[in-house]
Scaffold this active site. Sequence first.
Site, PDB file in Angstrom:
ATOM      1  N   LYS A  58      22.760  42.853  -5.026  1.00 58.25           N
ATOM      2  CA  LYS A  58      22.814  43.060  -6.475  1.00 58.25           C
ATOM      3  C   LYS A  58      23.416  44.411  -6.828  1.00 58.25           C
ATOM      4  CE  LYS A  58      19.538  39.718  -8.137  1.00 58.25           C
ATOM      5  NZ  LYS A  58      18.604  39.292  -9.148  1.00 58.25           N
TER       6      LYS A  58
ATOM      7  N   LYS B 290      24.246  31.219  -3.089  1.00 54.90           N
ATOM      8  CA  LYS B 290      23.192  30.424  -3.727  1.00 54.90           C
ATOM      9  C   LYS B 290      23.448  30.284  -5.224  1.00 54.90           C
ATOM     10  CE  LYS B 290      19.460  33.467  -5.273  1.00 54.90           C
ATOM     11  NZ  LYS B 290      19.124  32.881  -6.561  1.00 54.90           N
TER      12      LYS B 290
ATOM     13  N   LYS C 105      20.927  32.389 -11.570  1.00 58.96           N
ATOM     14  CA  LYS C 105      20.893  32.509 -13.027  1.00 58.96           C
ATOM     15  C   LYS C 105      21.880  33.527 -13.553  1.00 58.96           C
ATOM     16  CE  LYS C 105      16.155  32.235 -13.732  1.00 58.96           C
ATOM     17  NZ  LYS C 105      15.552  33.378 -13.099  1.00 58.96           N
TER      18      LYS C 105
HETATM   19  P1  ATP Z   1      18.876  35.933 -10.642  1.00 59.73           P
HETATM   20  O1  ATP Z   1      20.227  35.340 -10.429  1.00 59.73           O
HETATM   21  O2  ATP Z   1      18.740  36.656 -11.946  1.00 59.73           O
HETATM   22  O3  ATP Z   1      18.405  36.736  -9.459  1.00 59.73           O
HETATM   23  P2  ATP Z   1      17.664  33.528  -9.789  1.00 59.73           P
HETATM   24  O4  ATP Z   1      18.478  32.370 -10.208  1.00 59.73           O
HETATM   25  O5  ATP Z   1      17.800  33.993  -8.367  1.00 59.73           O
HETATM   26  O6  ATP Z   1      17.890  34.708 -10.780  1.00 59.73           O
HETATM   27  P3  ATP Z   1      14.799  33.931  -9.971  1.00 59.73           P
HETATM   28  O7  ATP Z   1      14.116  34.024 -11.241  1.00 59.73           O
HETATM   29  O8  ATP Z   1      15.100  35.216  -9.297  1.00 59.73           O
HETATM   30  O9  ATP Z   1      16.182  33.129 -10.096  1.00 59.73           O
HETATM   31  O10 ATP Z   1      14.008  32.966  -9.009  1.00 59.73           O
HETATM   32  C1  ATP Z   1      12.967  32.106  -9.384  1.00 59.73           C
HETATM   33  C2  ATP Z   1      12.601  31.240  -8.193  1.00 59.73           C
HETATM   34  O11 ATP Z   1      13.671  30.335  -7.905  1.00 59.73           O
HETATM   35  C3  ATP Z   1      12.388  32.045  -6.919  1.00 59.73           C
HETATM   36  O12 ATP Z   1      11.321  31.488  -6.187  1.00 59.73           O
HETATM   37  C4  ATP Z   1      13.677  31.890  -6.171  1.00 59.73           C
HETATM   38  O13 ATP Z   1      13.527  32.043  -4.786  1.00 59.73           O
HETATM   39  C5  ATP Z   1      14.049  30.465  -6.550  1.00 59.73           C
HETATM   40  N1  ATP Z   1      15.491  30.260  -6.462  1.00 59.73           N
HETATM   41  C6  ATP Z   1      16.444  30.949  -7.126  1.00 59.73           C
HETATM   42  N2  ATP Z   1      17.668  30.486  -6.839  1.00 59.73           N
HETATM   43  C7  ATP Z   1      17.483  29.475  -5.938  1.00 59.73           C
HETATM   44  C8  ATP Z   1      18.376  28.593  -5.261  1.00 59.73           C
HETATM   45  N3  ATP Z   1      19.674  28.665  -5.444  1.00 59.73           N
HETATM   46  N4  ATP Z   1      17.851  27.678  -4.420  1.00 59.73           N
HETATM   47  C9  ATP Z   1      16.510  27.592  -4.238  1.00 59.73           C
HETATM   48  N5  ATP Z   1      15.610  28.391  -4.848  1.00 59.73           N
HETATM   49  C10 ATP Z   1      16.090  29.334  -5.696  1.00 59.73           C
END
Ligand code: ATP
Length: 328
Positions: free
Chosen positions: A113, A195, A198
């Site tokens: 990040k 991955k 968001k």
């Molecule tokens: P950001 O991009 O802002 O870091 P994010 O999409 O990674 O957000 P989080 O709010 O950080 O989402 O994660 C919420 C939950 O979803 C966590 O348990 C994280 O491990 C899971 N998660 C996030 N992205 C994935 C993915 N691509 N596949 C499986 N699990 C995910």
Amino acid sequence: MDKKTVFSGIQASGSLHLGNFLGAIRNWVTMQNEFNNYFCVVDLHTITVPQDPGTLREKTREVAGLLFAAGIIEENSVVFVQSHVKAHSELAWILNCITPMGWLHRMTQFKEKSSKQKEEVSVGLFDYPVLQAADILLYDTHLVPVGEDQKQHVELCRDIAQRFNYLYGETFVLPDAFIPPVGGRVMGLSNPEKKMSKSEEKKEDSIFLLDTPDQIRKKLKKATTDSLKDIRFDENRPGVNNLLTVYQLLTEKNREEIESHFEGKNYKELKEELAETVIESLRPLQENYHELAGEEGYLDQMLSRGAEIAGEKAESKINQVWEQLGLR
Ligand code: ATP
Ligand code: LTN
């Protein structure tokens, strides 16, 4: 027998996507009967990178609403917003004072990040895993159901808890991560090497839980595949492998069944069938969400109840910590 405790958090950094659902939320829903659960919208984590205040306020409510729409129920689970329970920030400071910098330097999420932001990187982003440890440790958590990307943070939390217990006496339960055997890492549609996320700028990379059927069809149509033809699970072909994995998670068929189902079919057919499967799987959640969003006051009431219950538990833990440290 007393139920064990589950804690997990989710950021309000954007719209929830299929990765969040399959890697985390769906498991929270299915596991919730067996445990006492706390699910937290981690707005203080969200501000570790710049946010527009109006959007943050809106997304915090949307994320909470989607948790209820997905099937989190108040009988088993407490849903609350992190900043509504002040013990999270208070414990984070204390844990900061016993966490070696070197431990944080090893965190891969920070490396990823921060490389995107260069000199704008905040101290908060570096310290992010310590706040996460505070979240978990306040509730005597046994299990932390998360996607694969969070495994390292939960292990760090365990190390911090162990260090505190060693320095000041038995205080914290040591938590374990729960990562689903399949679905712990749903990949991006346009870039299946990364991955689904968001905060990814390219919106066609993710299927959002509130996307319309047309948006879902369009995004899947454009999803990256490869120049081969046969439709098989193969980690060396990340695009096709990811589409098949999502199909597997949503249909709950096994891999052999899926491969024989798609035998002789082409990528266009795979994408079309997957699109309809995703649309149907998200339909009940979307209907629940819109119904709930129309019920005035419902969400506020649930979140204030959540903050009250979580606050009570967190308050008793932080009091114990202050005692151990000699701050009271
Ligand atoms: P950001 O991009 O802002 O870091 P994010 O999409 O990674 O957000 P989080 O709010 O950080 O989402 O994660 C919420 C939950 O979803 C966590 O348990 C994280 O491990 C899971 N998660 C996030 N992205 C994935 C993915 N691509 N596949 C499986 N699990 C995910
Ligand atoms: N860092 C997590 C969100 C998060 C979390 C937590 C997850 C904050 N606090 C406590 C589990 C337990 C993320 O980015 N997904």
